[in-house]
Design an enzyme around this catalytic site. Structure first.
Site, PDB file in Angstrom:
ATOM      1  N   ALA A   1       0.664  -1.062  -0.049  1.00  0.00           N
ATOM      2  CA  ALA A   1       0.255   0.113   0.309  1.00  0.00           C
ATOM      3  C   ALA A   1       1.239   1.440  -0.100  1.00  0.00           C
ATOM      4  O   ALA A   1       2.062   1.207   0.213  1.00  0.00           O
ATOM      5  CB  ALA A   1      -1.071  -0.467   1.184  1.00  0.00           C
TER       6      ALA A   1
ATOM      7  N   GLU B   1       5.424  -5.139   6.976  1.00  0.00           N
ATOM      8  CA  GLU B   1       3.731  -4.224   7.949  1.00  0.00           C
ATOM      9  C   GLU B   1       4.935  -3.839   9.464  1.00  0.00           C
ATOM     10  O   GLU B   1       4.324  -2.971  10.140  1.00  0.00           O
ATOM     11  CB  GLU B   1       2.325  -4.591   7.661  1.00  0.00           C
ATOM     12  CG  GLU B   1       1.984  -4.808   6.873  1.00  0.00           C
ATOM     13  CD  GLU B   1       1.308  -5.311   5.453  1.00  0.00           C
ATOM     14  OE1 GLU B   1       2.278  -6.150   6.068  1.00  0.00           O
ATOM     15  OE2 GLU B   1       1.205  -5.728   4.811  1.00  0.00           O
TER      16      GLU B   1
ATOM     17  N   GLY C   1       0.163  -5.133   0.837  1.00  0.00           N
ATOM     18  CA  GLY C   1      -0.443  -5.454  -0.049  1.00  0.00           C
ATOM     19  C   GLY C   1      -0.752  -6.346  -1.271  1.00  0.00           C
ATOM     20  O   GLY C   1      -1.074  -6.233  -1.848  1.00  0.00           O
TER      21      GLY C   1
ATOM     22  N   GLU D   1      -0.472  -9.070  -0.991  1.00  0.00           N
ATOM     23  CA  GLU D   1      -2.505  -9.576  -0.641  1.00  0.00           C
ATOM     24  C   GLU D   1      -2.673  -9.700  -1.749  1.00  0.00           C
ATOM     25  O   GLU D   1      -3.617 -10.510  -2.196  1.00  0.00           O
ATOM     26  CB  GLU D   1      -2.405  -8.610   0.761  1.00  0.00           C
ATOM     27  CG  GLU D   1      -1.804  -8.433   1.788  1.00  0.00           C
ATOM     28  CD  GLU D   1      -2.616  -7.773   3.010  1.00  0.00           C
ATOM     29  OE1 GLU D   1      -1.857  -6.742   2.492  1.00  0.00           O
ATOM     30  OE2 GLU D   1      -2.535  -8.206   4.135  1.00  0.00           O
TER      31      GLU D   1
HETATM   32  N1  DAK Z   1       4.789   3.044  -0.496  1.00  0.00           N
HETATM   33  C1  DAK Z   1       5.027   4.217  -0.673  1.00  0.00           C
HETATM   34  N2  DAK Z   1       6.072   4.576  -1.469  1.00  0.00           N
HETATM   35  C2  DAK Z   1       6.347   3.697  -1.776  1.00  0.00           C
HETATM   36  C3  DAK Z   1       6.444   1.985  -1.401  1.00  0.00           C
HETATM   37  C4  DAK Z   1       4.834   1.703  -0.845  1.00  0.00           C
HETATM   38  N3  DAK Z   1       4.676   1.132  -0.161  1.00  0.00           N
HETATM   39  N4  DAK Z   1       7.571   1.510  -1.732  1.00  0.00           N
HETATM   40  C5  DAK Z   1       8.532   2.244  -2.775  1.00  0.00           C
HETATM   41  N5  DAK Z   1       7.970   3.065  -2.580  1.00  0.00           N
HETATM   42  C6  DAK Z   1       8.816   4.386  -3.192  1.00  0.00           C
HETATM   43  C7  DAK Z   1       9.942   5.007  -2.065  1.00  0.00           C
HETATM   44  O1  DAK Z   1       9.642   5.649  -1.586  1.00  0.00           O
HETATM   45  C8  DAK Z   1      11.277   5.216  -2.933  1.00  0.00           C
HETATM   46  O2  DAK Z   1      10.317   6.810  -3.823  1.00  0.00           O
HETATM   47  P1  DAK Z   1      10.983   7.829  -3.712  1.00  0.00           P
HETATM   48  O3  DAK Z   1      12.399   8.479  -2.520  1.00  0.00           O
HETATM   49  O4  DAK Z   1      12.376   7.813  -4.874  1.00  0.00           O
HETATM   50  O5  DAK Z   1      10.592   9.467  -4.262  1.00  0.00           O
HETATM   51  C9  DAK Z   1      10.602   4.734  -4.511  1.00  0.00           C
HETATM   52  O6  DAK Z   1       9.451   3.836  -4.046  1.00  0.00           O
HETATM   53  C10 DAK Z   1      11.417   3.759  -4.553  1.00  0.00           C
HETATM   54  O7  DAK Z   1      11.483   2.520  -3.796  1.00  0.00           O
HETATM   55  P2  DAK Z   1      13.629   2.633  -3.024  1.00  0.00           P
HETATM   56  O8  DAK Z   1      14.166   3.681  -3.264  1.00  0.00           O
HETATM   57  O9  DAK Z   1      13.078   2.497  -1.314  1.00  0.00           O
HETATM   58  O10 DAK Z   1      13.955   1.297  -3.329  1.00  0.00           O
HETATM   59  P3  DAK Z   1      14.611  -0.050  -3.522  1.00  0.00           P
HETATM   60  O11 DAK Z   1      15.357  -1.036  -3.951  1.00  0.00           O
HETATM   61  O12 DAK Z   1      15.777   0.613  -2.369  1.00  0.00           O
HETATM   62  O13 DAK Z   1      14.463  -0.621  -2.296  1.00  0.00           O
HETATM   63  C11 DAK Z   1      12.159  -1.910  -1.490  1.00  0.00           C
HETATM   64  C12 DAK Z   1      12.968  -1.481  -2.395  1.00  0.00           C
HETATM   65  C13 DAK Z   1      10.433  -2.591  -1.648  1.00  0.00           C
HETATM   66  C14 DAK Z   1      12.637  -2.527  -0.608  1.00  0.00           C
HETATM   67  C15 DAK Z   1      11.267  -0.708  -0.490  1.00  0.00           C
HETATM   68  O14 DAK Z   1      11.250   0.370  -1.283  1.00  0.00           O
HETATM   69  C16 DAK Z   1      10.371  -0.890   0.543  1.00  0.00           C
HETATM   70  O15 DAK Z   1      11.117  -1.470   1.758  1.00  0.00           O
HETATM   71  N6  DAK Z   1       9.257  -0.508   0.759  1.00  0.00           N
HETATM   72  C17 DAK Z   1       8.249  -0.706   1.181  1.00  0.00           C
HETATM   73  C18 DAK Z   1       8.002  -2.138   1.762  1.00  0.00           C
HETATM   74  C19 DAK Z   1       6.705  -2.306   2.812  1.00  0.00           C
HETATM   75  O16 DAK Z   1       6.855  -1.840   3.951  1.00  0.00           O
HETATM   76  N7  DAK Z   1       5.086  -2.750   2.030  1.00  0.00           N
HETATM   77  C20 DAK Z   1       4.291  -2.324   2.567  1.00  0.00           C
HETATM   78  C21 DAK Z   1       3.623  -1.636   3.342  1.00  0.00           C
HETATM   79  S1  DAK Z   1       2.446  -1.712   4.418  1.00  0.00           S
HETATM   80  C22 DAK Z   1      -5.311  -1.736   4.621  1.00  0.00           C
HETATM   81  C23 DAK Z   1      -5.125  -2.589   4.191  1.00  0.00           C
HETATM   82  C24 DAK Z   1      -3.875  -3.123   3.396  1.00  0.00           C
HETATM   83  C25 DAK Z   1      -2.772  -2.535   4.305  1.00  0.00           C
HETATM   84  C26 DAK Z   1      -2.899  -1.212   4.715  1.00  0.00           C
HETATM   85  C27 DAK Z   1      -4.007  -0.748   4.559  1.00  0.00           C
HETATM   86  N8  DAK Z   1      -6.563  -1.053   5.313  1.00  0.00           N
HETATM   87  C28 DAK Z   1      -7.009  -2.107   5.161  1.00  0.00           C
HETATM   88  C29 DAK Z   1      -6.909   0.099   5.589  1.00  0.00           C
HETATM   89  C30 DAK Z   1      -1.182  -2.248   3.648  1.00  0.00           C
HETATM   90  C31 DAK Z   1      -0.172  -2.230   4.407  1.00  0.00           C
HETATM   91  C32 DAK Z   1       1.192  -2.516   3.164  1.00  0.00           C
HETATM   92  O17 DAK Z   1       0.984  -2.550   1.741  1.00  0.00           O
END
Ligand code: DAK
Length: 258
Positions: A65, A132, A109, A112
């Site tokens: 997400a 998460e 997400g 998921e």
């Molecule tokens: N959201 C927003 N931006 C993201 C992102 C994300 N999940 N993942 C990556 N980006 C963005 C980075 O911020 C970066 O943007 P800039 O800084 O260039 O502006 C760009 O994509 C490239 O990312 P990185 O520079 O970090 O790239 P790397 O190759 O170094 O790393 C990575 C890749 C995938 C390991 C890293 O980006 C990372 O850890 N990303 C986050 C992964 C993560 O934590 N995903 C889980 C998100 S929480 C809900 C139900 C479900 C959910 C929410 C609510 N409800 C029922 C309300 C779900 C929640 C989630 O999924």
């Protein structure tokens, strides 16, 4: 049906939806998922489409997400708008076969929504995870439930409590994905599989999907009863007559979805 964030491709009876927010690693913002939900709604009633592929870029299926969009939300914001139920879950409600073709990151997400699809084909660079917990939250779109059903308690606990990633080989060995192929072959393989499914009788494919999904929701006896009734009902269709006649006559069937 393409837009800034979605590339839409039609090849015969297969529709492909490609998430296309490359710079953000396909983070699932509301606008993009609203678009996916709208396309799926149209495909549901498009009788020319028999199978859908959901895919992303080589580097990311979807990195989760959109954390930037979500970070300042309060409980009542997400409770009241319930976008996740409305948009993301359009995938789980979709009645025709839908395949996730995953390369790169499928996190949070992203993992998921891949699991909401009927099955996952992975490129050899795919990485799955529910990170998460490292953001101070937990999976919220079925991660703790679908992952546990797919890979069992030990692996699901390991993934959800540590936030670690699982590579394609491990994902295949534990049953999260159905096949792993080289990255360069992913799109062609997905298209081949989808075309094969789309060439079957559409109502039969839909009922088959419904029966397999029912296996996760009922007792064995109830599931077998449901399967038997669906099987029997297929003898009311022209496609059953055509499929069996084609076998006996040693020719390819031509299904008309009736
Ligand atoms: N959201 C927003 N931006 C993201 C992102 C994300 N999940 N993942 C990556 N980006 C963005 C980075 O911020 C970066 O943007 P800039 O800084 O260039 O502006 C760009 O994509 C490239 O990312 P990185 O520079 O970090 O790239 P790397 O190759 O170094 O790393 C990575 C890749 C995938 C390991 C890293 O980006 C990372 O850890 N990303 C986050 C992964 C993560 O934590 N995903 C889980 C998100 S929480 C809900 C139900 C479900 C959910 C929410 C609510 N409800 C029922 C309300 C779900 C929640 C989630 O999924």
């Amino acid at each position: 049906m393409s837009s800034e964030m979605i590339e839409f491709i039609r090849e015969g009876a297969v529709a492909k939806i490609r998430l296309n927010r490359l710079k953000a690693l396909n983070a699932l913002c509301n606008e993009m998922m609203e678009e996916v939900a709208r396309i799926l709604q149209e495909l549901e009633t498009d009788t020319a489409v028999g199978c859908v592929i959901l895919t992303g870029s080589d580097k990311a299926f979807a990195a989760g997400a959109d954390v930037k969009e979500m970070q300042d939300n309060h409980y009542l914001d997400i409770y009241k708008n319930d976008n996740f139920e409305t948009y993301h879950c359009a995938i789980e409600r979709f009645r025709k076969p839908i395949i996730a073709a995953v390369s790169g990151y499928a996190l949070g997400g992203g993992c998921e929504i891949a699991m909401m699809c009927d099955f996952i084909i992975a490129a050899d660079n795919a990485k799955f995870g529910q990170p998460e917990i490292t953001l101070g939250v937990m999976p919220g779109m079925g991660g703790t439930q679908r992952l546990t059903r797919a890979v069992g308690k030990a692996k699901a606990m390991d993934m959800c409590l540590t936030g670690r990633m699982m590579d394609a080989r491990e994902a295949e060995s534990v049953g999260l994905v159905s096949r792993v192929v080289p990255l360069d072959d992913l799109q062609d393989t997905a298209m081949e599989i989808a075309a094969k499914i789309a060439a079957q009788s559409q109502p039969v494919a839909m009922m088959t999907k419904e029966a397999v999904n029912t296996a996760l929701e009922t007792t064995l006896a109830q599931g077998i009863h449901f399967e038997r009734r669906l099987f029997q009902s297929m003898f009311t269709t022209r496609d059953q007559k055509e499929g069996m006649a084609a076998f006996v006559e040693k020719r390819k069937p031509h299904f008309t979805n009736r």
